[in-house]
Design a protein around this motif. Structure first.
Motif, PDB file in Angstrom:
ATOM      1  N   ILE A 191       3.363   3.551   3.477  1.00 41.47           N
ATOM      2  CA  ILE A 191       3.709   4.259   4.473  1.00 41.47           C
ATOM      3  C   ILE A 191       4.802   4.273   4.795  1.00 41.47           C
ATOM      4  N   ASN A 192       5.728   3.160   5.020  1.00 44.12           N
ATOM      5  CA  ASN A 192       7.063   3.253   5.808  1.00 44.12           C
ATOM      6  C   ASN A 192       7.562   3.735   4.790  1.00 44.12           C
ATOM      7  N   ALA A 193       7.891   3.215   3.128  1.00 44.79           N
ATOM      8  CA  ALA A 193       8.600   4.247   2.273  1.00 44.79           C
ATOM      9  C   ALA A 193       8.750   5.302   2.286  1.00 44.79           C
ATOM     10  N   ARG A 194       8.094   6.533   2.672  1.00 50.70           N
ATOM     11  CA  ARG A 194       7.147   7.292   2.646  1.00 50.70           C
ATOM     12  C   ARG A 194       7.433   7.989   4.080  1.00 50.70           C
ATOM     13  N   ASP A 195       8.007   6.768   5.233  1.00 47.92           N
ATOM     14  CA  ASP A 195       8.712   7.905   6.472  1.00 47.92           C
ATOM     15  C   ASP A 195      10.180   7.442   6.293  1.00 47.92           C
ATOM     16  N   LEU A 196      10.110   6.699   5.982  1.00 53.33           N
ATOM     17  CA  LEU A 196      11.761   6.278   6.004  1.00 53.33           C
ATOM     18  C   LEU A 196      12.938   7.356   4.692  1.00 53.33           C
ATOM     19  N   THR A 197      11.926   7.603   3.883  1.00 54.61           N
ATOM     20  CA  THR A 197      12.711   8.558   2.564  1.00 54.61           C
ATOM     21  C   THR A 197      12.537   9.982   3.538  1.00 54.61           C
ATOM     22  N   VAL A 198      11.810  10.611   3.649  1.00 50.74           N
ATOM     23  CA  VAL A 198      11.451  11.360   4.817  1.00 50.74           C
ATOM     24  C   VAL A 198      12.616  12.060   5.799  1.00 50.74           C
ATOM     25  N   ASP A 199      12.699  10.804   6.840  1.00 49.82           N
ATOM     26  CA  ASP A 199      13.771  10.915   7.033  1.00 49.82           C
ATOM     27  C   ASP A 199      15.322  10.856   6.800  1.00 49.82           C
ATOM     28  N   HIS A 200      15.565   9.817   5.705  1.00 55.28           N
ATOM     29  CA  HIS A 200      17.071   9.865   5.163  1.00 55.28           C
ATOM     30  C   HIS A 200      17.137  11.447   4.811  1.00 55.28           C
ATOM     31  N   ALA A 201      15.571  11.974   4.294  1.00 56.81           N
ATOM     32  CA  ALA A 201      16.483  13.101   3.159  1.00 56.81           C
ATOM     33  C   ALA A 201      16.460  14.512   5.018  1.00 56.81           C
ATOM     34  N   ARG A 202      15.409  14.379   5.987  1.00 56.33           N
ATOM     35  CA  ARG A 202      15.721  15.170   7.020  1.00 56.33           C
ATOM     36  C   ARG A 202      17.314  15.137   7.491  1.00 56.33           C
ATOM     37  N   PHE A 203      17.649  13.905   7.416  1.00 56.66           N
ATOM     38  CA  PHE A 203      18.887  12.844   7.887  1.00 56.66           C
ATOM     39  C   PHE A 203      20.360  14.135   6.978  1.00 56.66           C
ATOM     40  N   TRP A 205      19.712  16.320   5.190  1.00 57.84           N
ATOM     41  CA  TRP A 205      19.823  18.104   5.723  1.00 57.84           C
ATOM     42  C   TRP A 205      20.996  18.383   7.366  1.00 57.84           C
ATOM     43  N   GLU A 206      20.037  17.735   8.062  1.00 56.81           N
ATOM     44  CA  GLU A 206      21.207  18.369   9.153  1.00 56.81           C
ATOM     45  C   GLU A 206      22.215  17.869   9.041  1.00 56.81           C
ATOM     46  N   PHE A 207      22.161  16.721   8.860  1.00 59.83           N
ATOM     47  CA  PHE A 207      24.457  16.162   9.408  1.00 59.83           C
ATOM     48  C   PHE A 207      24.787  16.497   8.074  1.00 59.83           C
ATOM     49  N   GLY A 208      24.432  17.150   7.257  1.00 65.09           N
ATOM     50  CA  GLY A 208      25.292  17.334   6.182  1.00 65.09           C
ATOM     51  C   GLY A 208      25.973  16.827   5.235  1.00 65.09           C
ATOM     52  N   VAL A 209      25.268  14.924   5.222  1.00 68.53           N
ATOM     53  CA  VAL A 209      26.107  14.359   4.901  1.00 68.53           C
ATOM     54  C   VAL A 209      26.170  13.769   3.420  1.00 68.53           C
ATOM     55  N   TYR A 210      25.176  14.584   2.679  1.00 72.16           N
ATOM     56  CA  TYR A 210      24.770  15.102   1.594  1.00 72.16           C
ATOM     57  C   TYR A 210      24.070  16.526   1.341  1.00 72.16           C
ATOM     58  N   PRO A 211      24.199  16.597  -0.040  1.00 73.97           N
ATOM     59  CA  PRO A 211      23.899  18.328   0.570  1.00 73.97           C
ATOM     60  C   PRO A 211      22.484  18.635  -0.927  1.00 73.97           C
ATOM     61  N   LEU A 212      21.778  18.057   1.283  1.00 72.54           N
ATOM     62  CA  LEU A 212      19.861  18.978   0.909  1.00 72.54           C
ATOM     63  C   LEU A 212      19.740  19.998   1.291  1.00 72.54           C
ATOM     64  N   SER A 213      18.774  20.962   1.347  1.00 72.19           N
ATOM     65  CA  SER A 213      18.152  21.573   2.321  1.00 72.19           C
ATOM     66  C   SER A 213      16.926  21.710   2.732  1.00 72.19           C
ATOM     67  N   VAL A 214      16.394  22.119   3.355  1.00 70.58           N
ATOM     68  CA  VAL A 214      15.431  22.127   3.946  1.00 70.58           C
ATOM     69  C   VAL A 214      13.839  22.388   3.141  1.00 70.58           C
ATOM     70  N   TRP A 215      14.456  23.276   1.896  1.00 65.97           N
ATOM     71  CA  TRP A 215      13.297  22.890   1.087  1.00 65.97           C
ATOM     72  C   TRP A 215      13.380  21.685   0.051  1.00 65.97           C
TER      73      TRP A 215
END
Length: 582
Positions: A191-203, A205-215
């Motif tokens: 569950i920690n890996a889940r929470d941190l991976t989701v949080d990093h993907a959102r990071f 997306w929200e800050f444009g550090v790496y080209p990931l979208s909300v999808w």
């Protein structure tokens, strides 16, 4: 190296059995000695990548090798090993190991490994490792759960009722690498890996550090949710569904949900025992658990299997068309659609008179239309009701554009809006009427012009011309990141490649590499105009200095797919590839 200290990687090969003897069918990373060891025949791309990754994990998150943290350690090693040999099996190329593949990330249950938390082997209070132990708390078994997640994050799929689009290899590799390097610690659980991976993907997306979208964030959330880790993101806003009275996010309140922990929007309950199918250990209610049942969805308490094929008698399917004999209207001839034109109970595949007009199919001039009088106005042995050109004999029924009007009486055979008399290529869809050499013969009908232009270099662009696609299967067109005479032998970092697609009618397109991984997700466009982008992997792409032909390492392809409901036919289009160095 794996720890950034620039020391050489020490790899011990032909290693003997640490407990004695020389028949060690295994490989390992030794944290004490900080090197990797391989038994005879075990130095393969995925196994080496796997063990190398253990070294990387040891120098970063240092996930404790027991229970869930150990299973995460194994899973990340499996993932980056898979990225090296281009498939989701582990160990399939081992020589001399006598085992073959021993894990599958895309389908863990194929090797009796779980792909959902409700199948996880329980953690143990005091893990025992080594011979006679339980594999340090089932680290190699329970790794199937995060392995399934990693596969879904990368390639996408449909798992336990949730659709996942997939990020492609480039984005997935970067995300999981950074999570291990920056976010996890030695005691991290699933569950920690889940929470941190989701949080990093959102990071990203929200800050444009790496080209990931909300999808992409939505795909990561749903990949974990599909294995029972966290709530899904059903509206794809980048955040899991709120943990209200509907914990599984299936739209059914927990108080009345027949399976409140697992997505089951339809409340499917095959045996009517009030336990929803996703969490029912005995789907058909015959007293035999699903894993041991030879006919999982049909009650067969005695497990009768008269032909000994491993399928219970109620599930037999002699013609292998996925319709069981009990329900098949033609059990000895494959007919998956169960077509029965005259509704007489005999499937069309084995009905000697499909339309029921008393005229056998073999002599019926219109076998799929009730027509006992058999009229045939033009005498071409095709009945009027089936004839695509009723007044002109055309026994072949040729219909290039598939508009139900035969070519012999169709004014526009290719349906490109230009009548045949004015069309410079009347049999191939070509509304643009391209004719580069001006000889009056359209480009897609002019073999000499195609030969001259196919693959020609146009400045910094490469045009690929094609005149026909089989819509039943995807078509792949090579994409070369660099085509100029001045291309280096090894591409610089970072080479960004843009692919423009101009097709009619509209097709879907994505970029895949030679390992089958998606590097730019599939897209559709109603007007046939598509622009795809991907970064070329400079570590793997080379070209022959003499011929300019790419070789060794990774290659890329544009994969074209027909839109749903399309019919095979002739089409035409142009693909242009442009490379820019960043």
């Amino acid at each position: 190296s794996w720890d950034g200290d620039e020391e050489e990687v020490e790899a011990m090969v032909h290693a003997g059995n640490p407990t004695g003897g020389s028949d060690w069918n295994n490989a390992a990373y030794s944290p004490g000695c900080d090197h990797v060891l391989f038994g005879d025949g075990w130095v393969t791309r995925d196994v080496f990548g796997h063990e190398f990754t253990h070294g990387f994990v040891a120098s970063t998150a240092d996930l404790r090798y027991e229970n869930q943290s150990g299973a995460l350690n194994e899973s990340y090693a499996d993932f980056f090993g898979a990225m090296q040999d281009g498939n989701w099996l582990a160990g399939e190329d081992v020589e001399g190991g006598a085992f073959g593949a021993f894990r599958s990330m895309s389908n863990p249950p194929a090797f009796a490994h779980p792909d959902h938390m409700n199948q996880k082997v329980p953690d143990v209070a005091v893990p025992v490792c080594g011979p006679g132990g339980n594999d340090c708390g089932a680290v190699h078994t329970n790794s199937g759960i995060p392995n399934k997640v990693a596969f879904l994050i990368t390639d996408g799929g449909f798992h336990n009722g949730l659709p996942i689009g997939g990020l492609g290899t480039t984005n997935a590799e970067r995300l999981l690498y950074d999570v291990v390097r920056l976010r996890l610690n030695e005691s991290s659980q699933f569950i920690n890996a889940r929470d941190l991976t989701v949080d990093h993907a959102r990071f990203y997306w929200e800050f444009g550090v790496y080209p990931l979208s909300v999808w992409d964030v939505c795909d990561v959330i749903n990949a974990y949710a599909s294995v029972g880790l966290g709530n899904p993101d059903t509206d794809c806003d980048g955040y899991p569904n709120a943990p209200t009275d509907d914990g599984d996010g299936d739209g059914v309140a927990d108080g009345v949900d027949n399976c409140p922990r697992y997505y089951n929007a339809a409340q499917a309950d095959l045996d009517g025992d009030l336990i929803g199918d996703p969490c029912d250990p005995d789907l058909d209610g015959d007293g035999v658990t699903n894993g041991n049942d030879n006919c999982v969805r049909i009650s067969n308490p005695g497990q009768e299997d008269s032909d000994g094929d491993g399928r219970g008698d109620p599930c037999n399917d002699r013609d292998r068309d996925s319709v069981i004999d009990r329900d098949d209207n033609c059990p000895d001839v494959a007919n998956v659609d169960q077509g029965d034109l005259d509704m007489d109970g005999d499937g069309d595949a084995c009905d000697i008179d499909m339309d029921g007009d008393t005229v056998p199919n073999t002599v019926d001039n219109c076998p799929r239309l009730y027509d006992p009088s058999q009229p045939d106005l033009d005498g071409d042995e095709v009945g009027n009701g089936c004839d695509n050109c009723i007044d002109v004999s055309n026994p072949a029924q040729t219909d290039t554009d598939r508009d139900d009007e035969g070519d012999v009486c169709d004014l526009d055979d290719d349906a490109d809006g230009i009548d045949d008399v004015d069309d410079n290529c009347s049999t191939i869809y070509n509304p643009r009427q391209m004719d580069h050499d001006g000889d009056g013969l359209g480009l897609f009908c002019d073999e000499s012009e195609l030969d001259e232009l196919d693959g020609a270099r146009l400045g910094s662009e490469l045009s690929v011309l094609f005149d026909h696609l089989d819509l039943a299967t995807p078509m792949r067109i090579p994409v070369f990141p660099c085509r100029e005479v001045t291309c280096p032998d090894r591409l610089p970092a970072v080479m960004n490649v843009a692919v423009h697609v101009d097709l009619a009618p509209a097709y879907g397109a994505r970029i895949v590499d030679d390992r089958g991984h998606t590097v730019s997700k599939i897209a559709f466009s109603p007007d046939g105009q598509l622009d795809l982008h991907f970064p070329a992997d400079h570590d793997y792409f080379y070209r022959d200095a003499a011929t300019g032909v790419p070789f060794k390492g990774r290659s890329y392809f544009l994969e074209l797919q027909a839109p749903p409901g399309s019919v095979p036919g002739a089409v035409a289009g142009i693909v242009r590839v442009t490379s820019t160095q960043q």
